[in-house]
Design a protein around this motif. Sequence first.
Motif, PDB file in Angstrom:
ATOM      1  N   PRO A  18       0.813  -1.163  -0.051  1.00  0.00           N
ATOM      2  CA  PRO A  18      -0.092  -0.232  -0.108  1.00  0.00           C
ATOM      3  C   PRO A  18       0.824   1.207   0.183  1.00  0.00           C
ATOM      4  O   PRO A  18       1.904   1.278   0.364  1.00  0.00           O
ATOM      5  N   ALA A  19       0.274   2.413  -0.435  1.00  0.00           N
ATOM      6  CA  ALA A  19       1.019   3.603  -0.392  1.00  0.00           C
ATOM      7  C   ALA A  19       1.122   4.366   0.672  1.00  0.00           C
ATOM      8  O   ALA A  19       2.211   4.860   0.978  1.00  0.00           O
ATOM      9  N   ARG A  20       0.036   4.049   1.659  1.00  0.00           N
ATOM     10  CA  ARG A  20      -0.134   4.714   2.860  1.00  0.00           C
ATOM     11  C   ARG A  20      -0.613   3.571   3.903  1.00  0.00           C
ATOM     12  O   ARG A  20      -1.338   2.884   3.529  1.00  0.00           O
ATOM     13  N   VAL A  21       0.029   3.619   5.222  1.00  0.00           N
ATOM     14  CA  VAL A  21      -0.541   2.886   6.226  1.00  0.00           C
ATOM     15  C   VAL A  21      -0.834   3.759   7.267  1.00  0.00           C
ATOM     16  O   VAL A  21      -0.288   4.910   7.793  1.00  0.00           O
ATOM     17  N   ARG A  22      -2.026   3.601   7.966  1.00  0.00           N
ATOM     18  CA  ARG A  22      -2.449   4.276   9.527  1.00  0.00           C
ATOM     19  C   ARG A  22      -1.968   3.450  10.718  1.00  0.00           C
ATOM     20  O   ARG A  22      -2.420   2.434  10.635  1.00  0.00           O
ATOM     21  N   ILE A  23      -1.305   4.075  11.170  1.00  0.00           N
ATOM     22  CA  ILE A  23      -0.580   3.370  12.669  1.00  0.00           C
ATOM     23  C   ILE A  23      -1.467   3.732  13.491  1.00  0.00           C
ATOM     24  O   ILE A  23      -1.983   4.822  14.031  1.00  0.00           O
ATOM     25  N   HIS A  24      -2.018   2.707  14.224  1.00  0.00           N
ATOM     26  CA  HIS A  24      -2.994   2.860  15.381  1.00  0.00           C
ATOM     27  C   HIS A  24      -1.870   2.472  16.565  1.00  0.00           C
ATOM     28  O   HIS A  24      -1.556   1.479  17.084  1.00  0.00           O
ATOM     29  N   GLU A  25      -1.740   3.605  17.099  1.00  0.00           N
ATOM     30  CA  GLU A  25      -0.731   3.776  18.211  1.00  0.00           C
ATOM     31  C   GLU A  25      -1.352   3.477  19.607  1.00  0.00           C
ATOM     32  O   GLU A  25      -2.439   3.929  20.075  1.00  0.00           O
ATOM     33  N   VAL A  26      -1.034   2.388  20.106  1.00  0.00           N
ATOM     34  CA  VAL A  26      -1.560   1.602  21.544  1.00  0.00           C
ATOM     35  C   VAL A  26      -0.773   1.811  22.561  1.00  0.00           C
ATOM     36  O   VAL A  26      -1.079   1.443  23.742  1.00  0.00           O
ATOM     37  N   GLY A  27       0.403   2.547  22.639  1.00  0.00           N
ATOM     38  CA  GLY A  27       0.942   2.740  23.676  1.00  0.00           C
ATOM     39  C   GLY A  27       0.509   3.324  24.890  1.00  0.00           C
ATOM     40  O   GLY A  27       0.918   2.733  26.042  1.00  0.00           O
ATOM     41  N   ALA A  28      -0.370   4.160  24.962  1.00  0.00           N
ATOM     42  CA  ALA A  28      -0.754   5.033  26.060  1.00  0.00           C
ATOM     43  C   ALA A  28      -1.728   4.092  26.719  1.00  0.00           C
ATOM     44  O   ALA A  28      -2.078   4.384  27.972  1.00  0.00           O
ATOM     45  N   ARG A  29      -2.589   3.319  26.259  1.00  0.00           N
ATOM     46  CA  ARG A  29      -3.446   2.464  26.570  1.00  0.00           C
ATOM     47  C   ARG A  29      -2.958   1.005  26.764  1.00  0.00           C
ATOM     48  O   ARG A  29      -2.623   0.659  28.003  1.00  0.00           O
ATOM     49  N   ASP A  30      -2.686   0.210  25.721  1.00  0.00           N
ATOM     50  CA  ASP A  30      -2.220  -1.090  25.911  1.00  0.00           C
ATOM     51  C   ASP A  30      -0.772  -1.026  26.462  1.00  0.00           C
ATOM     52  O   ASP A  30      -0.458  -2.192  27.146  1.00  0.00           O
ATOM     53  N   GLY A  31      -0.032  -0.191  26.217  1.00  0.00           N
ATOM     54  CA  GLY A  31       1.298  -0.066  26.498  1.00  0.00           C
ATOM     55  C   GLY A  31       1.558   0.011  28.066  1.00  0.00           C
ATOM     56  O   GLY A  31       2.066  -0.600  28.821  1.00  0.00           O
TER      57      GLY A  31
END
Lengths: 321, 321
Positions: A18-31
Amino acid sequence: MSTPELGLPMVVPAQGLPARVRIHEVGARDGLQNEKATVPTEVKAEFIRRLAGAGLTTIEATSFVHPRWVPQLADSEQLFPLVSDLGGDGGAPGVRLPVLVPNERGLDRALALGARHVAVFASATESFAKANLNRTVDESLAMFEPVVSRARADRAHVRGYVSMCFGDPWEGAVPVHQVVRVCKALLDMGCDELSLGDTIGVATPGHVQNLLAELNEEGVPTDVLGVHFHDTYGQALANTLASLQHGVTTVDASAGGLGGCPYAKSATGNLATEDLVWMLQGLGVDTGVDLGRLTATSVWMAGQLGRPSPSRTVKALSHQE
Amino acid sequence: MSTPELGLPMVVPAQGLPARVRIHEVGARDGLQNEKATVPTEVKAEFIRRLAGAGLTTIEATSFVHPRWVPQLADSEQLFPLVSDLGGDGGAPGVRLPVLVPNERGLDRALALGARHVAVFASATESFAKANLNRTVDESLAMFEPVVSRARADRAHVRGYVSMCFGDPWEGAVPVHQVVRVCKALLDMGCDELSLGDTIGVATPGHVQNLLAELNEEGVPTDVLGVHFHDTYGQALANTLASLQHGVTTVDASAGGLGGCPYAKSATGNLATEDLVWMLQGLGVDTGVDLGRLTATSVWMAGQLGRPSPSRTVKALSHQE
């Protein structure tokens, strides 16, 4: 031989990505949820602001779970208003700030504070549903149904996590049809997207591509599927590459690899966002993330937590000893 | 949630991968050479025997470099006879025990002890050739020429390492044509196989596949190419997957991730053999390696060295804290 900071990989695209990927950042919750020492609410808010400043556009902020279950996130009602100005409403510009809502009570609290993106957390296996939710898979789906439908009625975006999609510590390898069934149920009740979790990190690339293909065959399109890999066996980035090759454009990751301790017994380390960004940047896949600012954020957070980041890219770029 | 030992991944093949991969185990040479504390010769011999017992069939044993350069491997003349019974001669069954030979003097010593597989260590960049060999690239190739031709005349198998194939700490990104030129020169002088090294770990999958394709276009077939990735930025296994997809069937790895310290400034960690085997086993790619025995070997070696293995698979399977 010394290794000066190179900072960024050479960009050489690969075919079929894909040309673009959306990163779903989980550090503040899951991390953070597994951190024993309480992290001050202001530090969490600053962490989220810095993540947004590094260019992340989807930052899972907290969980409206009962404080008894996850004491670290008991401050969600104080935290969310400190960062909610970052979040755009619906299709408007801004940062998405999803929050976990385990039940209707949690949804009420999240919506009351203006959350526009919520997530429910389902399991593909009976054992983990029992351990995590004290319910059968079907009982937990029944619990989520009014949460999802009410969120949708309020025009909130709903993500459905599906954990233990590949292996389960009690049940071993997880049959694909179990995962497909839970995914379809979550979509049928109205979830906008799913996150396929390799909660114990055992998946390998063929297993990943096989699950994605089976989901497609059962009518689940790739564009509603995100992937969530853990690096317990070092497989997370290879599995991510296999997912991208299948057309996946949403990838979960945790800044600095926060989440579980990679050096402890039940190592459950999330894929580090920096390691993911290094690969995507090298592949010429756009993420909008500034790797230097993100690394600086993880180094700052590691300082707050008092121990080094397990991310290899963070180590290499920061010369963190 | 506890994570009991699952031990092995579920096997789900992916399309377009080789049926079998030969792992070139570098832990006893590349891994140990950076260890500051001297490892006793008997421990090295036992390490190599245990690696062979775990099913590894190509185990780089030591280096016949001048003792002043690499003090850790100064015992090569004592070590090699302790393990040489493991090595089959040429096409005969048994384990390959390649040794590094920097020059004709080293070759003489290796051949005198019966080595049947030798390796030379070239660089794709001028800066690293200067730093590592105190020669230009062309001067180092000229030094290797009689080594390779005499080894071939003695019917020994010759591997040519090419380091800095992707990035160089002094020169940044390395142009593909430089790598191609060194590869072709090594093959022209008689090397049987090459090992493409990402010595500083900066490569990403598109860069890897691009280099392999360019080499093919220049007449270098994939079946003489091995890959040697470092996990400095966490990319090693994703790059390995990309290589397998291109048809590569020889992969270098280091038991337990030995080699450089992943926690130190100039992190140069080799790909851990266990992380590689986990992926290959999951993909149904035959390696002949028993993951449990290999992990036990790395845990034993970590005990000898007095610090834990950086391999995530070793950590997960051994509950090494």
